[in-house]
Design a protein around this motif. Structure first.
Motif, PDB file in Angstrom:
ATOM      1  N   LYS A 103     -29.652  30.809 -58.822  1.00 44.62           N
ATOM      2  CA  LYS A 103     -29.277  29.929 -57.699  1.00 44.62           C
ATOM      3  C   LYS A 103     -29.709  30.547 -56.365  1.00 44.62           C
ATOM      4  O   LYS A 103     -30.262  29.868 -55.511  1.00 44.62           O
ATOM      5  CB  LYS A 103     -27.756  29.686 -57.716  1.00 44.62           C
ATOM      6  CG  LYS A 103     -27.301  28.756 -56.621  1.00 44.62           C
ATOM      7  CD  LYS A 103     -25.808  28.565 -56.604  1.00 44.62           C
ATOM      8  CE  LYS A 103     -25.403  27.328 -57.334  1.00 44.62           C
ATOM      9  NZ  LYS A 103     -24.047  26.870 -57.066  1.00 44.62           N
ATOM     10  N   THR A 206     -21.669  22.049 -49.018  1.00 43.49           N
ATOM     11  CA  THR A 206     -22.211  21.718 -50.342  1.00 43.49           C
ATOM     12  C   THR A 206     -22.625  20.241 -50.389  1.00 43.49           C
ATOM     13  O   THR A 206     -23.725  19.908 -50.844  1.00 43.49           O
ATOM     14  CB  THR A 206     -21.193  22.066 -51.441  1.00 43.49           C
ATOM     15  OG1 THR A 206     -20.841  23.444 -51.288  1.00 43.49           O
ATOM     16  CG2 THR A 206     -21.775  21.863 -52.830  1.00 43.49           C
ATOM     17  N   GLY A 235     -16.132  11.817 -58.611  1.00 44.66           N
ATOM     18  CA  GLY A 235     -15.425  12.887 -57.893  1.00 44.66           C
ATOM     19  C   GLY A 235     -15.436  12.575 -56.412  1.00 44.66           C
ATOM     20  O   GLY A 235     -16.490  12.260 -55.848  1.00 44.66           O
ATOM     21  N   ASP A 259     -11.901   9.293 -58.727  1.00 51.12           N
ATOM     22  CA  ASP A 259     -11.127  10.536 -58.836  1.00 51.12           C
ATOM     23  C   ASP A 259     -10.649  10.643 -60.274  1.00 51.12           C
ATOM     24  O   ASP A 259     -11.108   9.873 -61.137  1.00 51.12           O
ATOM     25  CB  ASP A 259      -9.988  10.583 -57.796  1.00 51.12           C
ATOM     26  CG  ASP A 259      -9.022   9.414 -57.937  1.00 51.12           C
ATOM     27  OD1 ASP A 259      -8.915   8.853 -59.047  1.00 51.12           O
ATOM     28  OD2 ASP A 259      -8.376   9.062 -56.931  1.00 51.12           O
ATOM     29  N   SER A 260      -9.731  11.561 -60.544  1.00 57.10           N
ATOM     30  CA  SER A 260      -9.365  11.793 -61.947  1.00 57.10           C
ATOM     31  C   SER A 260      -8.681  10.575 -62.578  1.00 57.10           C
ATOM     32  O   SER A 260      -8.645  10.437 -63.796  1.00 57.10           O
ATOM     33  CB  SER A 260      -8.460  13.017 -62.052  1.00 57.10           C
ATOM     34  OG  SER A 260      -7.316  12.816 -61.269  1.00 57.10           O
ATOM     35  N   ALA A 320     -17.694  16.235 -59.933  1.00 58.34           N
ATOM     36  CA  ALA A 320     -16.318  16.578 -60.313  1.00 58.34           C
ATOM     37  C   ALA A 320     -16.283  17.696 -61.352  1.00 58.34           C
ATOM     38  O   ALA A 320     -16.029  18.849 -61.016  1.00 58.34           O
ATOM     39  CB  ALA A 320     -15.604  15.340 -60.835  1.00 58.34           C
ATOM     40  N   LEU A 341     -24.161  17.612 -58.309  1.00 58.85           N
ATOM     41  CA  LEU A 341     -23.416  18.406 -57.325  1.00 58.85           C
ATOM     42  C   LEU A 341     -22.301  19.218 -57.989  1.00 58.85           C
ATOM     43  O   LEU A 341     -21.921  20.280 -57.510  1.00 58.85           O
ATOM     44  CB  LEU A 341     -22.852  17.513 -56.219  1.00 58.85           C
ATOM     45  CG  LEU A 341     -23.902  16.889 -55.296  1.00 58.85           C
ATOM     46  CD1 LEU A 341     -23.244  16.227 -54.103  1.00 58.85           C
ATOM     47  CD2 LEU A 341     -24.918  17.899 -54.796  1.00 58.85           C
ATOM     48  N   ASN A 368     -26.404  21.872 -55.552  1.00 57.26           N
ATOM     49  CA  ASN A 368     -25.164  22.265 -54.866  1.00 57.26           C
ATOM     50  C   ASN A 368     -25.268  23.644 -54.191  1.00 57.26           C
ATOM     51  O   ASN A 368     -24.254  24.250 -53.849  1.00 57.26           O
ATOM     52  CB  ASN A 368     -23.947  22.158 -55.802  1.00 57.26           C
ATOM     53  CG  ASN A 368     -23.940  23.175 -56.937  1.00 57.26           C
ATOM     54  OD1 ASN A 368     -24.490  24.272 -56.807  1.00 57.26           O
ATOM     55  ND2 ASN A 368     -23.300  22.834 -58.042  1.00 57.26           N
TER      56      ASN A 368
HETATM   57  P1  NAD Z   1     -12.327  19.240 -55.509  1.00 56.49           P
HETATM   58  O1  NAD Z   1     -11.177  19.772 -56.278  1.00 56.49           O
HETATM   59  O2  NAD Z   1     -12.248  19.169 -54.031  1.00 56.49           O
HETATM   60  O3  NAD Z   1     -12.653  17.749 -56.017  1.00 56.49           O
HETATM   61  C1  NAD Z   1     -12.810  17.428 -57.369  1.00 56.49           C
HETATM   62  C2  NAD Z   1     -12.793  15.916 -57.515  1.00 56.49           C
HETATM   63  O4  NAD Z   1     -12.988  15.613 -58.895  1.00 56.49           O
HETATM   64  C3  NAD Z   1     -11.498  15.248 -57.098  1.00 56.49           C
HETATM   65  O5  NAD Z   1     -11.778  14.034 -56.444  1.00 56.49           O
HETATM   66  C4  NAD Z   1     -10.815  14.968 -58.431  1.00 56.49           C
HETATM   67  O6  NAD Z   1      -9.938  13.836 -58.368  1.00 56.49           O
HETATM   68  C5  NAD Z   1     -12.029  14.662 -59.285  1.00 56.49           C
HETATM   69  N1  NAD Z   1     -11.729  14.769 -60.707  1.00 56.49           N
HETATM   70  C6  NAD Z   1     -10.941  15.665 -61.347  1.00 56.49           C
HETATM   71  N2  NAD Z   1     -10.885  15.390 -62.663  1.00 56.49           N
HETATM   72  C7  NAD Z   1     -11.668  14.316 -62.844  1.00 56.49           C
HETATM   73  C8  NAD Z   1     -12.023  13.540 -63.981  1.00 56.49           C
HETATM   74  N3  NAD Z   1     -11.515  13.816 -65.200  1.00 56.49           N
HETATM   75  N4  NAD Z   1     -12.880  12.513 -63.792  1.00 56.49           N
HETATM   76  C9  NAD Z   1     -13.373  12.227 -62.572  1.00 56.49           C
HETATM   77  N5  NAD Z   1     -13.053  12.889 -61.471  1.00 56.49           N
HETATM   78  C10 NAD Z   1     -12.223  13.929 -61.598  1.00 56.49           C
HETATM   79  O7  NAD Z   1     -13.589  20.103 -55.988  1.00 56.49           O
HETATM   80  P2  NAD Z   1     -14.976  20.292 -55.227  1.00 56.49           P
HETATM   81  O8  NAD Z   1     -14.922  21.513 -54.396  1.00 56.49           O
HETATM   82  O9  NAD Z   1     -15.379  18.997 -54.616  1.00 56.49           O
HETATM   83  O10 NAD Z   1     -15.947  20.652 -56.460  1.00 56.49           O
HETATM   84  C11 NAD Z   1     -16.492  19.626 -57.281  1.00 56.49           C
HETATM   85  C12 NAD Z   1     -17.565  20.224 -58.173  1.00 56.49           C
HETATM   86  O11 NAD Z   1     -18.573  20.829 -57.363  1.00 56.49           O
HETATM   87  C13 NAD Z   1     -17.101  21.331 -59.124  1.00 56.49           C
HETATM   88  O12 NAD Z   1     -17.879  21.257 -60.290  1.00 56.49           O
HETATM   89  C14 NAD Z   1     -17.467  22.598 -58.365  1.00 56.49           C
HETATM   90  O13 NAD Z   1     -17.642  23.707 -59.241  1.00 56.49           O
HETATM   91  C15 NAD Z   1     -18.772  22.172 -57.751  1.00 56.49           C
HETATM   92  N6  NAD Z   1     -19.153  22.982 -56.584  1.00 56.49           N
HETATM   93  C16 NAD Z   1     -18.375  23.019 -55.488  1.00 56.49           C
HETATM   94  C17 NAD Z   1     -18.775  23.764 -54.385  1.00 56.49           C
HETATM   95  C18 NAD Z   1     -17.961  23.772 -53.120  1.00 56.49           C
HETATM   96  O14 NAD Z   1     -18.450  24.308 -52.118  1.00 56.49           O
HETATM   97  N7  NAD Z   1     -16.766  23.181 -53.090  1.00 56.49           N
HETATM   98  C19 NAD Z   1     -19.969  24.511 -54.441  1.00 56.49           C
HETATM   99  C20 NAD Z   1     -20.761  24.455 -55.597  1.00 56.49           C
HETATM  100  C21 NAD Z   1     -20.339  23.683 -56.665  1.00 56.49           C
END
Ligand code: NAD
Length: 440
Positions: A103, A206, A235, A259-260, A320, A341, A368
């Motif tokens: 990455k 991100t 997500g 969302d979830s 997500a 993402l 991402n």
């Molecule tokens: P977050 O917790 O802020 O949001 C996650 C979202 O996914 C929420 O809206 C939640 O309701 C939804 N969700 C949870 N379970 C679900 C399901 N079963 N079906 C559909 N939606 C579902 O997390 P985030 O920081 O936005 O991260 C999201 C993804 O991005 C993850 O895979 C994380 O590893 C990846 N990521 C995040 C970052 C970052 O800077 N935050 C960087 C690189 C990768």
């Protein structure tokens, strides 16, 4: 890429590397040297493991298994997150540290790769216990991290507050042990709160980085009228929301988010800011639907997460969970392109089906990478003791993301491989070239 579902994550990372090496080997005249470097890259440089003893609120001592895998530092200090999760394993952190090396290389930031973790369910800890555990982890690693050695960051279930506790414990450790301070200790951790050396712009980085890639991707796909380009996002957390926000502001049509508990679909396009506002008020997206013109998602309909993934849209954005595009649904995906993402949303079996179907895929390690790139900017700011505005951060993020995408695309076209394979080839080649230059 064809990888077996039964492999542990580190075996998967090795199998990926072997596939990439096969495609790259013709570019190296000295095949012995090339194979020696590839062999070295299959195993992390070092895996630090131990047991952290933490005093719980009831006075009893509990032990937690902790790991840090430092995969490769040919291009710069090791860099990678720390996760707190009951499912953490040594093989998992080894694999994740390998993927961090790729990455950082694909965005061309001067870092290698690492990853750490503790086997713990943080939801079962009080705040005081969480702080003691975080500090114990920073002290456990203190001799193996540092601005020019290894720079940890948040990952699953770790937060800016946890980074603040860790950096404080690390600084105290240096002072107590009379260790020379060679650089601002704040630069040892990224993802810190703004009040303790964090970077402006990190929160949205991100999603925004993904948006910069979207802009380049649609051009390559020959999609011209933004108002006609439809996007579905699984997500609606940090990454999904900020991506939706920037896409909407630029004129794209975000037709579905979830969302979830499920998702919403609005054919004419939805307003991400209003949708977020409503979700925050009502708790879940599906409660934001209505048909009377008085609420946020007018004339929309409820959809399941499964339906969202199979919508006929131009761009599908899993933002997500991991493993949501699998053998079961890959053939039903109707999007022209997928921008990953989330980390690991597509299984290896699904990957092959998508490639055969002609779906363009921009993989997670590239799509991402806006987050780790802004972590790099945080480190630079800490080292120089001079802080940038959000606008400055964004203006530096954009060219790095665009350049990374352009390099991947060129490799994809030249070698006629998938977006994922092209990304890995670009990254592995950079690391191999640096190792050969170093004479390793
Ligand atoms: P977050 O917790 O802020 O949001 C996650 C979202 O996914 C929420 O809206 C939640 O309701 C939804 N969700 C949870 N379970 C679900 C399901 N079963 N079906 C559909 N939606 C579902 O997390 P985030 O920081 O936005 O991260 C999201 C993804 O991005 C993850 O895979 C994380 O590893 C990846 N990521 C995040 C970052 C970052 O800077 N935050 C960087 C690189 C990768």
């Amino acid at each position: 890429m064809k990888l077996k579902g039964t492999m542990d994550p580190h075996q998967q990372a090795i199998a990926q590397l072997e596939q990439v090496a096969c495609l790259l080997k013709d570019q190296y005249q000295d095949s012995k040297k090339f194979q020696a470097v590839i062999k070295q890259l299959k195993t992390p440089d070092r895996v630090i493991k131990g047991e952290l003893k933490v005093t719980m609120d009831d006075g009893l001592i509990q032990k937690f298994k902790a790991f840090r895998s430092q995969h490769n530092n040919a291009r710069g200090p090791y860099k990678g997150g720390i996760r707190f999760h009951p499912g953490v394993t040594e093989e998992e952190v080894m694999a994740l540290s390998t993927w961090m090396t790729w990455k950082c290389a694909v965005t061309n930031i001067p870092y290698g790769g690492s990853k750490g973790g503790i086997i713990v369910d943080p939801k079962k800890l009080s705040e005081a216990e969480l702080q003691r555990l975080s500090r114990a982890y920073a002290e456990f690693l203190a001799d193996h991290i540092g601005p020019w050695v290894d720079v940890p960051a948040p990952d699953v279930n770790t937060t800016p507050q946890i980074m603040a506790w860790m950096v404080d414990a690390y600084e105290k450790y240096l002072k107590t042990n009379h260790q020379p301070i060679q650089a601002n200790p704040l630069a040892t951790f990224t993802g810190k709160p703004l009040g303790l050396g964090g970077s402006a712009g990190r929160e949205e980085a991100t999603g925004l980085g993904g948006f910069f890639i979207l802009e380049k991707l649609v051009k390559k796909l020959g999609l011209n009228r933004k108002q006609d380009i439809t996007i579905a996002i699984q997500g609606f957390g940090n990454v999904g929301y900020w991506f939706a926000h920037h896409a909407d502001q630029a004129g794209y049509k975000v037709v579905a988010v979830s969302d979830s508990k499920g998702g919403v679909y609005v054919e004419s396009g939805l307003d991400p800011a209003e949708t977020l506002h409503c979700k925050q008020k009502k708790g879940q997206l599906k409660d934001c639907l209505c048909a009377d013109g008085k609420c946020n998602l007018i004339n929309g309909r409820m959809i399941t997460n499964k339906e969202l993934l199979e919508l006929e849209v131009d761009i599908l954005v899993p933002a997500a969970l991991e493993n949501v595009i699998t053998l079961d649904n890959a053939a039903k995906i109707r999007a022209k392109a997928i921008l990953e993402l989330a980390n690991g949303p597509t299984t290896p079996e699904a990957d092959q089906i998508l490639f055969d179907k002609g779906v363009t895929l921009v993989p997670d390690v590239l799509a991402n990478a806006g987050g780790v790139t802004t972590s790099y900017f945080e480190w630079v700011q800490n080292l120089q003791g001079y802080y940038w505005t959000k606008e400055e951060v964004i203006s530096k993020l954009q060219p790095l993301m665009e350049d990374a995408f352009a390099q991947m695309w060129q490799m994809k076209e030249n070698k006629q491989v998938s977006g994922r394979m092209a990304t890995y080839m670009t990254a592995v080649k950079r690391v191999v070239d640096t190792m050969i230059l170093r004479g390793i």
